[in-house]
Motif scaffolding. Structure first.
Motif, PDB file in Angstrom:
ATOM      1  N   PRO A  17       2.872  -5.899  -3.866  1.00  0.00           N
ATOM      2  CA  PRO A  17       4.460  -6.004  -4.003  1.00  0.00           C
ATOM      3  C   PRO A  17       5.053  -5.986  -5.423  1.00  0.00           C
ATOM      4  O   PRO A  17       5.949  -5.462  -5.451  1.00  0.00           O
ATOM      5  N   THR A  18       4.336  -6.809  -6.079  1.00  0.00           N
ATOM      6  CA  THR A  18       5.030  -6.714  -7.730  1.00  0.00           C
ATOM      7  C   THR A  18       4.729  -5.292  -8.425  1.00  0.00           C
ATOM      8  O   THR A  18       5.662  -4.801  -8.813  1.00  0.00           O
ATOM      9  N   PRO A  56       8.492  -8.318   6.819  1.00  0.00           N
ATOM     10  CA  PRO A  56       7.332  -8.957   6.399  1.00  0.00           C
ATOM     11  C   PRO A  56       6.879  -9.880   7.437  1.00  0.00           C
ATOM     12  O   PRO A  56       7.791 -10.356   8.252  1.00  0.00           O
ATOM     13  N   ASN A 107       1.358  -7.339   4.467  1.00  0.00           N
ATOM     14  CA  ASN A 107       0.944  -6.489   2.967  1.00  0.00           C
ATOM     15  C   ASN A 107       1.792  -5.311   3.151  1.00  0.00           C
ATOM     16  O   ASN A 107       2.982  -5.105   2.645  1.00  0.00           O
ATOM     17  N   VAL A 111       5.783  -4.458   1.740  1.00  0.00           N
ATOM     18  CA  VAL A 111       5.719  -3.648   0.751  1.00  0.00           C
ATOM     19  C   VAL A 111       6.675  -2.794   1.044  1.00  0.00           C
ATOM     20  O   VAL A 111       7.807  -2.476   0.288  1.00  0.00           O
ATOM     21  N   ALA A 114      10.190  -3.905   1.110  1.00  0.00           N
ATOM     22  CA  ALA A 114      10.928  -4.092  -0.262  1.00  0.00           C
ATOM     23  C   ALA A 114      11.138  -3.108  -1.048  1.00  0.00           C
ATOM     24  O   ALA A 114      12.242  -2.785  -1.763  1.00  0.00           O
ATOM     25  N   THR A 153      -1.382  -1.440  -1.195  1.00  0.00           N
ATOM     26  CA  THR A 153      -0.850  -2.882  -0.865  1.00  0.00           C
ATOM     27  C   THR A 153      -1.763  -4.038  -1.052  1.00  0.00           C
ATOM     28  O   THR A 153      -1.402  -5.138  -1.568  1.00  0.00           O
TER      29      THR A 153
END
Length: 251
Positions: A17-18, A56, A107, A111, A114, A153
């Motif tokens: 995600p980051t 999520p 995961n 993602v 997001a 991911t």
């Protein structure tokens, strides 16, 4: 920082995600890869006519979100009734699917959820449709002014930290290698590494998927069929694209 966002390159690759948000912010196309199992399951469901809403895993409002959108919430792999859809790709090939399915995962689905507000277009890729995704990008976009972010991911360690998962590296690399076959320029060193990692296992994907940590984990709990579906390399021409309704097939 531009360097860590790979901003000097138009084709980027990162993890989780980051990393996904770092390279995907402002991208024209963000490709989410979670081979075992979200994007493989996503592809199967979209092929079979379902609109898939990413969400999520673990959020208590998932059922309410499904109800508000007229969708069915997928059940847990271990706890679902035999006719209930789950994150299992093999299950999704067999059961009747609703028109709209909320498909949570910790995961890939998280993602994708997001990135929905960070990138212009979000697509789902697995080994089953990696070539189709690359072909769609090359057909629908201009290489000279399109930023593509490919996100593996990965998985999670018990403490919640990212566990880079080699199957997602291969799935992402399959997309990137296929883009290079279309003479698509601008790959970052990170993206080029992923493409080369896939080339090392090409034509041995099934044995490697079954032998990698994530594959062994699924086999150990009785979900070998999901690994087998994920290993159906090139079997799908469907490109799931995230719309305001959920993932739908690209035209």
């Amino acid at each position: 920082m531009t360097a860590t966002r790979q901003g000097d390159h138009t084709v980027r690759f990162d993890w989780g995600p980051t990393g996904g948000l770092a390279v995907g912010e402002g991208a024209d196309v963000a490709v989410v890869v979670d081979v075992l199992s979200f994007t493989t399951a996503l592809g199967v469901a979209v092929e079979r006519g379902a609109v898939v809403v990413p969400y999520p895993a673990g959020r208590p409002d998932a059922a309410a979100v499904a109800a508000q959108t007229g969708a069915v919430l997928a059940g847990g792999r271990s706890s679902a009734a035999p006719d209930e859809p789950t994150l299992s790709p093999a299950r999704l090939l067999e059961v009747d699917l609703p028109p709209r399915l909320v498909l949570p995962s910790p995961n890939g689905s998280a993602v994708a959820h997001a990135l929905a507000s960070a990138a212009t277009t979000v697509v789902g890729a697995s080994l089953r449709n990696a070539a189709a995704v690359a072909s769609w990008i090359a057909r629908e976009h201009d290489a000279d002014d399109t930023v593509v972010a490919v996100v593996a991911t990965g998985e999670r360690w018990p403490d919640g930290t990212l566990r880079p998962a080699v199957e997602d590296l291969w799935g992402a690399g399959a997309v990137l290698a296929a883009l290079e076959d279309f003479d698509w320029p601008g790959l970052s060193p990170e993206a080029a590494l992923a493409a080369d990692a896939y080339r090392l296992v090409r034509e041995r994907e099934s044995s490697h998927l079954h032998a990698c940590a994530s594959g062994l984990e699924l086999v150990a709990v009785g979900w070998e069929a999901d690994v087998a579906v994920a290993a159906q390399v090139g079997s799908s021409s469907v490109v799931p694209v995230l719309s305001d309704r959920g993932f739908v097939p690209a035209p």
